[in-house]
Design a protein around this motif. Sequence first.
Motif, PDB file in Angstrom:
ATOM      1  N   ASP B 109      -0.965   2.863   3.647  1.00  0.00           N
ATOM      2  CA  ASP B 109      -2.031   2.150   2.936  1.00  0.00           C
ATOM      3  C   ASP B 109      -1.442   1.088   2.002  1.00  0.00           C
ATOM      4  OD1 ASP B 109      -4.062   1.277   1.351  1.00  0.00           O
ATOM      5  OD2 ASP B 109      -4.969   3.259   1.068  1.00  0.00           O
ATOM      6  N   LYS B 110      -1.760  -0.184   2.284  1.00  0.00           N
ATOM      7  CA  LYS B 110      -1.165  -1.283   1.510  1.00  0.00           C
ATOM      8  C   LYS B 110      -1.526  -1.224   0.032  1.00  0.00           C
ATOM      9  CE  LYS B 110      -0.107  -5.068   4.628  1.00  0.00           C
ATOM     10  NZ  LYS B 110      -0.421  -6.391   5.092  1.00  0.00           N
ATOM     11  N   GLU B 111      -2.769  -0.893  -0.247  1.00  0.00           N
ATOM     12  CA  GLU B 111      -3.231  -0.860  -1.635  1.00  0.00           C
ATOM     13  C   GLU B 111      -2.481   0.200  -2.432  1.00  0.00           C
ATOM     14  OE1 GLU B 111      -5.328  -2.894  -3.358  1.00  0.00           O
ATOM     15  OE2 GLU B 111      -5.021  -4.073  -1.538  1.00  0.00           O
ATOM     16  N   LYS B 112      -2.336   1.377  -1.808  1.00  0.00           N
ATOM     17  CA  LYS B 112      -1.620   2.467  -2.479  1.00  0.00           C
ATOM     18  C   LYS B 112      -0.162   2.079  -2.714  1.00  0.00           C
ATOM     19  CE  LYS B 112      -4.203   6.499  -0.933  1.00  0.00           C
ATOM     20  NZ  LYS B 112      -4.215   7.499   0.139  1.00  0.00           N
ATOM     21  N   ARG B 113       0.396   1.388  -1.687  1.00  0.00           N
ATOM     22  CA  ARG B 113       1.788   0.953  -1.797  1.00  0.00           C
ATOM     23  C   ARG B 113       1.957   0.053  -3.016  1.00  0.00           C
ATOM     24  NH1 ARG B 113       3.164  -0.312   4.174  1.00  0.00           N
ATOM     25  NH2 ARG B 113       2.805  -2.476   3.663  1.00  0.00           N
ATOM     26  N   LYS B 114       1.034  -0.856  -3.159  1.00  0.00           N
ATOM     27  CA  LYS B 114       1.115  -1.825  -4.257  1.00  0.00           C
ATOM     28  C   LYS B 114       0.982  -1.104  -5.601  1.00  0.00           C
ATOM     29  CE  LYS B 114      -0.464  -6.408  -5.482  1.00  0.00           C
ATOM     30  NZ  LYS B 114      -1.646  -6.651  -6.286  1.00  0.00           N
ATOM     31  N   ALA B 115       0.012  -0.186  -5.665  1.00  0.00           N
ATOM     32  CA  ALA B 115      -0.217   0.517  -6.924  1.00  0.00           C
ATOM     33  C   ALA B 115       1.017   1.322  -7.320  1.00  0.00           C
ATOM     34  CB  ALA B 115      -1.435   1.424  -6.787  1.00  0.00           C
ATOM     35  N   THR B 116       1.596   2.045  -6.351  1.00  0.00           N
ATOM     36  CA  THR B 116       2.795   2.839  -6.656  1.00  0.00           C
ATOM     37  C   THR B 116       3.942   1.929  -7.090  1.00  0.00           C
ATOM     38  OG1 THR B 116       2.092   4.264  -4.850  1.00  0.00           O
ATOM     39  CG2 THR B 116       4.269   4.668  -5.750  1.00  0.00           C
ATOM     40  N   ALA B 117       4.115   0.821  -6.358  1.00  0.00           N
ATOM     41  CA  ALA B 117       5.210  -0.096  -6.683  1.00  0.00           C
ATOM     42  C   ALA B 117       5.047  -0.628  -8.099  1.00  0.00           C
ATOM     43  CB  ALA B 117       5.248  -1.239  -5.671  1.00  0.00           C
ATOM     44  N   GLU B 118       3.815  -0.968  -8.461  1.00  0.00           N
ATOM     45  CA  GLU B 118       3.584  -1.509  -9.809  1.00  0.00           C
ATOM     46  C   GLU B 118       3.918  -0.477 -10.880  1.00  0.00           C
ATOM     47  OE1 GLU B 118      -0.397  -2.882  -9.317  1.00  0.00           O
ATOM     48  OE2 GLU B 118       0.232  -4.964  -9.007  1.00  0.00           O
TER      49      GLU B 118
END
Lengths: 300, 259
Positions: B109-118
């Motif tokens: 999931d791209k959105e989850k990836r972004k949130a975790t990365a942030e």
Amino acid sequence: MQILSNSEKKRTDIGKLVSETPKNSDSVVLKDDTPERIARNVIIFLVGILIVFAVWFIVAWYYNTFQRHTLSFPEPVETFRQMFSYLGGESMLRFSIFTHLFATIERWIIGYVIAAVIGIFIGMTLATSERAYQIGMVPVNILQMIPGLAWIPVAFLLFGLGNNTAIFIIAVSAISPIAMNVAAGIRRVPRVNIRTAQMVGLSKMQMFDRVLLPYAAVDIVTGLRVGMANAWRMLIAAEMVVGVAVGLGYTISQSVYMLDYVTSFVCIIIICIIGLFIDKVVFARIESFAKERLRTEVNE
Amino acid sequence: MTVISVENVSMAYADRKGKNAKIVLRDVNIDINENEFVCLIGPSGCGKTTLLNMIAGFERPVSGKISYRGQEIIEPSYERGVVFQEYSLLPWMNVLGNVEFGLEGKEKDKEKRKATAERYLSMVGLSDFADHRPNLLSGGMKQRVAIARTLAMEPDVLLMDEPFSALDEQTRGKLDREILEIWKHNKRTVIFVTHNVDEALLLGTRIIMLSAAPGQVIKEWSLGDDREMTSERMVRLRKDIIDTLHLCPCAVRSVITIE
């Protein structure tokens, strides 16, 4: 008056810009397209062109004055006048100059696209393992060492006379530089980046897509550029010998037989202009785009 | 519970001509338990990095066996995240993209990836640099991004290969303390390779020393939670480690537990 060297001038220019920018800003915009800079580049280009014409003019003048037997050596002015009349619609060897031009470009694009697809595929295959590289480089080197026109017997046997033979010769002379550069580019990817991708859990295909190909982009473009130049040169030579009925290379050889040297000179100029355009404008742009994307110049 | 077990592991590399092989590690045995912070120290060229690479799964030992939770390690996995010694960011991706890259094999999931990365980027204090390219960062910042990338994978075991050796002393000290803080709040098993005794003393709950090549475990020390570098106990420990480092690389294994 103070005379500044070029680099000093640039340095003081930047200094002035820095003093003009607000204190909280950490970068200045350098205007790279100042009128002086453009004018300087135009002058450099014009001087270069002038040298070419001067040499051409001197050779033509020398030949026409001291060595002339029957035919005259076409001079620049005469050649350009003829070129504009062809461009204006005068028929050149039964067709308009544009028909010849498009026939040539079509052949080139078909041959080149075939070469690019095969070359990139071979390059990627060679880069998959050390053994594949060692084995695969043998045929690629052999291919590299055979001059394009030496493929004529092979091409005649496979395709007979005509268009396909020309396309074959174009393709075969562009494949090896493309394959070599693609393989070299992928092999140059730092091991640590490959390991990062492995650790992250990417599959082999994802690894190509996400890491190897982007890293190798500059080398791939270089390979495509060298391949393009090879293909372009072979294209004209192939047209001159393999029996196509239309095209710039064909026109050069036919007009020589018909002792119409001016026409062949016109074709040479057009070939040169198009080749330069593709290399210096199209490919140089793609290359600097790839470099910019990768930031190779300043990275680490 | 044993997380990583290294049993009788030897490693050798063939030289360029393929006539000889240099033995880098010989009969190494180490068991690493849950939530230990193990520092591997030893003279350069003693095979610390090789051992770490084998635990990560990048290389396989010529003899012996390395297991992760009872399973033999045969290939890399995101259960064992590595922070490399060299700069390892992808130059065409921005900082956030590089951290997200760590999640690409695991989280679809791209959105989850972004949130975790942030989240992990802010943990290493680089949120403001999310859209910078790596070439604009200093060496210390690059390594912090690499740490965020590896932490974002939320690996079970964290493997760090002299991650700060290219940095100046001040930056190194700062990052060491950051690592320690992160580990304290987010306990996991860590193996940290270094040749810096002070770094090992600051970070490790256990220090294992390898001899010069062929590398063997010559001595190991267990440390408590006391990180006061000036305490008498730490000074004594430091002296002991340095003395051992200067001794001949004898293959005597002894465990000293200091209470």
